[in-house]
Design an enzyme around this catalytic site. Structure first.
Site, PDB file in Angstrom:
ATOM      1  CE1 TYR A  56      -3.207  -2.841   0.116  1.00  0.00           C
ATOM      2  CE2 TYR A  56      -3.693  -2.329   2.407  1.00  0.00           C
ATOM      3  CZ  TYR A  56      -3.925  -3.076   1.277  1.00  0.00           C
ATOM      4  OH  TYR A  56      -4.881  -4.070   1.310  1.00  0.00           O
ATOM      5  CD  GLN A  99     -15.945   8.825   3.441  1.00  0.00           C
ATOM      6  OE1 GLN A  99     -14.781   8.753   3.821  1.00  0.00           O
ATOM      7  NE2 GLN A  99     -16.269   8.806   2.158  1.00  0.00           N
TER       8      GLN A  99
END
Length: 296
Positions: free
Chosen positions: A54, A291
């Protein structure tokens, strides 16, 4: 927040977890990561997922620094990372003993941690014997660098072979698999893996519950919000494959159900994944605190 055992192990993970894919190192820096991670903890999340690939390792550095600066007690959280893509050299990728050992040590250095709770084989490696991988993963556990190991996007046949080797050699088998699972991608979890749950007690930490945001309903033909994942240069190909008429038609068909239940589309999609009894934790991603609060 509810906590479930990771497969047949004694490890407890939050039913919803947070993954650093795409966001850390691409969209968020340490300061933003800290506020997002703390919001997750305030919501009861204890499981945080990462991988050596990542943002080319930057995601691990950001997560490690953020956790350190937040001053969290290490035993209060569960951290995982994944090994497969570690660099450009011939031995910097795959699941050889060499790369598993070196990759794990490099990940721990980036995370600035003595151990991770779970370490995954990020993909199957057809060029390395599974026995070599099983032995190497057990070496990592014996060294105390990880407590459990698992797989990600392996086939049921490959996981079964790994378990057969582990049992023959009296070693630890993979306790968890990390597959993609959402309303648009169901076959592996609901069909192919069925024997694994009863035979080996394999649990699941599933990724992409929103199908990279498609199941939020925020995308339509030709409409990609500028702050969304599909607006990133690296994900434009994924957008072109995902935002097709057939998929968008299915998403539109879900909107009346969400409206009837009085919940956002995202909440419906995540709850649907979490409702599967074989799913130990649903890995979610977020770039904003709003979120995370939605997913409590």
């Amino acid at each position: 927040m509810q906590y479930k055992n990771l497969g047949r192990s004694g490890l407890k993970v939050s039913q919803l977890s947070f993954g650093a894919w795409v966001t850390f190192g691409n969209q968020l820096d340490v300061k933003e990561a800290k506020s997002l991670l703390q919001c997750c903890r305030d919501s009861g999340v204890n499981f945080f997922d990462n991988a050596e690939v990542y943002a080319n390792g930057r995601a691990e550095e950001i997560m490690g620094q953020a956790i350190r600066e937040l001053g969290w007690k290490r035993s209060d959280i569960v951290v995982s990372t994944k090994i497969f893509w570690g660099g450009q050299g011939p031995n910097d990728k795959g699941l050889s003993r060499k790369h598993i050992v070196e990759g794990t040590k490099a990940s721990l250095k980036r995370l600035d941690m003595d151990y991770v709770d779970v370490i995954y084989c990020h993909r199957p490696d057809i060029s390395t014997p599974i026995e070599e991988t099983v032995r190497a993963m057990n070496y990592v556990i014996d060294k105390g660098w990880a407590f459990y190991w698992g797989t990600s996007e392996w086939s049921a046949q490959q996981i079964t072979e790994a378990w057969g080797i582990a049992e023959r050699l009296d070693l630890v088998g993979p306790i968890v698999e990390q597959p993609e699972y959402n309303m648009l991608s169901r076959h592996k979890v609901e069909s192919e893996y069925l024997p694994l749950y009863t035979n080996y007690g394999v649990g699941l930490t599933t990724w992409s519950p929103l199908a990279s945001g498609v199941l939020t309903g925020k995308y339509s033909k030709g409409n990609i919000p500028p702050d969304s994942r599909f607006a990133l240069e690296n994900y434009k190909n994924l957008a072109s494959r995902s935002l097709v008429d057939d998929v968008l038609k299915k998403v539109n068909g879900l909107k009346p159900i969400a409206d009837e239940l009085g919940v956002p589309m995202a909440q419906l999609a995540i709850a649907w994944c979490a409702n599967n009894p074989n799913v130990s934790s649903v890995i979610t991603g977020a770039t904003k605190e709003s979120q995370v609060r939605l997913k409590k």
